[in-house]
Scaffold this active site. Structure first.
Site, PDB file in Angstrom:
ATOM      1  N   TYR A   1       0.069   2.695   0.007  1.00 18.73           N
ATOM      2  CA  TYR A   1       1.005   3.539   0.745  1.00 18.73           C
ATOM      3  C   TYR A   1       1.376   4.749  -0.105  1.00 18.73           C
ATOM      4  O   TYR A   1       1.488   5.862   0.393  1.00 18.73           O
ATOM      5  CB  TYR A   1       2.264   2.745   1.134  1.00 18.73           C
ATOM      6  CG  TYR A   1       1.984   1.688   2.168  1.00 18.73           C
ATOM      7  CD1 TYR A   1       2.075   1.982   3.530  1.00 18.73           C
ATOM      8  CD2 TYR A   1       1.636   0.399   1.802  1.00 18.73           C
ATOM      9  CE1 TYR A   1       1.817   1.012   4.489  1.00 18.73           C
ATOM     10  CE2 TYR A   1       1.377  -0.580   2.750  1.00 18.73           C
ATOM     11  CZ  TYR A   1       1.464  -0.265   4.088  1.00 18.73           C
ATOM     12  OH  TYR A   1       1.198  -1.221   5.036  1.00 18.73           O
TER      13      TYR A   1
ATOM     14  N   ASN B   1       0.768   3.469  14.779  1.00 19.24           N
ATOM     15  CA  ASN B   1      -0.608   3.919  14.952  1.00 19.24           C
ATOM     16  C   ASN B   1      -1.092   3.558  16.361  1.00 19.24           C
ATOM     17  O   ASN B   1      -1.149   2.386  16.711  1.00 19.24           O
ATOM     18  CB  ASN B   1      -1.485   3.236  13.893  1.00 19.24           C
ATOM     19  CG  ASN B   1      -2.944   3.568  13.998  1.00 19.24           C
ATOM     20  OD1 ASN B   1      -3.398   4.264  14.889  1.00 19.24           O
ATOM     21  ND2 ASN B   1      -3.711   3.033  13.064  1.00 19.24           N
TER      22      ASN B   1
ATOM     23  N   GLU C   1     -15.628  -5.354   6.320  1.00 21.08           N
ATOM     24  CA  GLU C   1     -16.127  -4.108   5.732  1.00 21.08           C
ATOM     25  C   GLU C   1     -16.762  -4.353   4.367  1.00 21.08           C
ATOM     26  O   GLU C   1     -17.815  -3.795   4.062  1.00 21.08           O
ATOM     27  CB  GLU C   1     -15.007  -3.074   5.653  1.00 21.08           C
ATOM     28  CG  GLU C   1     -14.564  -2.606   7.033  1.00 21.08           C
ATOM     29  CD  GLU C   1     -13.468  -1.560   7.007  1.00 21.08           C
ATOM     30  OE1 GLU C   1     -13.086  -1.072   5.918  1.00 21.08           O
ATOM     31  OE2 GLU C   1     -12.976  -1.203   8.110  1.00 21.08           O
TER      32      GLU C   1
ATOM     33  N   CYS D   1      -5.511   1.872   9.665  1.00 22.86           N
ATOM     34  CA  CYS D   1      -4.314   1.514   8.908  1.00 22.86           C
ATOM     35  C   CYS D   1      -4.493   0.181   8.178  1.00 22.86           C
ATOM     36  O   CYS D   1      -3.746  -0.106   7.240  1.00 22.86           O
ATOM     37  CB  CYS D   1      -3.090   1.486   9.813  1.00 22.86           C
ATOM     38  SG  CYS D   1      -3.229   0.413  11.251  1.00 22.86           S
ATOM     39  N   HIS D   2      -5.496  -0.616   8.566  1.00 18.37           N
ATOM     40  CA  HIS D   2      -5.740  -1.883   7.859  1.00 18.37           C
ATOM     41  C   HIS D   2      -6.223  -1.645   6.431  1.00 18.37           C
ATOM     42  O   HIS D   2      -6.171  -2.555   5.608  1.00 18.37           O
ATOM     43  CB  HIS D   2      -6.757  -2.738   8.628  1.00 18.37           C
ATOM     44  CG  HIS D   2      -8.123  -2.146   8.711  1.00 18.37           C
ATOM     45  ND1 HIS D   2      -8.447  -1.156   9.623  1.00 18.37           N
ATOM     46  CD2 HIS D   2      -9.244  -2.381   7.986  1.00 18.37           C
ATOM     47  CE1 HIS D   2      -9.711  -0.822   9.465  1.00 18.37           C
ATOM     48  NE2 HIS D   2     -10.218  -1.543   8.477  1.00 18.37           N
TER      49      HIS D   2
END
Length: 116
Positions: free
Chosen positions: A51, A74, A109, A82-83
């Protein structure tokens, strides 16, 4: 909508890293939120930022909590990733879909990036 559904399916299969659907956020969020969401879109697939990293990137270094609130609002999770935002300690914190889903998306990912 068909393209968005196809891309979401491809993302969840591990076949899509970059979204090509057009995003129009003109009717969504405040100017600050849009700035945060744009910064989120710059986080590469398979990577994370804190953040604080996002706050510094948008030249608002003391806005860490506000970054979290922008993430919470979001309108397009996944497309606006945002993850990929984590706590300063490296731990997973805050995600509208729940921390288990955030963990699964990050693992997906990583698996896609680092599988042979």
């Amino acid at each position: 909508m068909d393209q968005a559904e196809e891309e979401l399916t491809a993302y969840l299969r591990g076949d899509l890293r970059d979204w090509s659907i057009s995003i129009d956020l003109n009717d969504s969020g405040t100017a600050f939120q849009k700035q945060v969401w744009q910064a989120l879109r710059s986080i590469p697939y398979g990577e994370t930022r804190t953040y604080k990293d996002i706050a510094v990137r948008i030249k608002r270094p003391n806005a860490v909590r506000a970054i979290g609130q922008a993430n919470h609002h979001n309108p397009l999770p996944g497309v606006i990733p945002c993850h990929r935002v984590i706590g300063q300690s490296g731990k997973l914190v805050g995600y509208g879909g729940g921390l288990p889903l955030k963990q699964q998306l990050l693992e997906l990912e990583a698996r896609v990036l680092y599988s042979p």
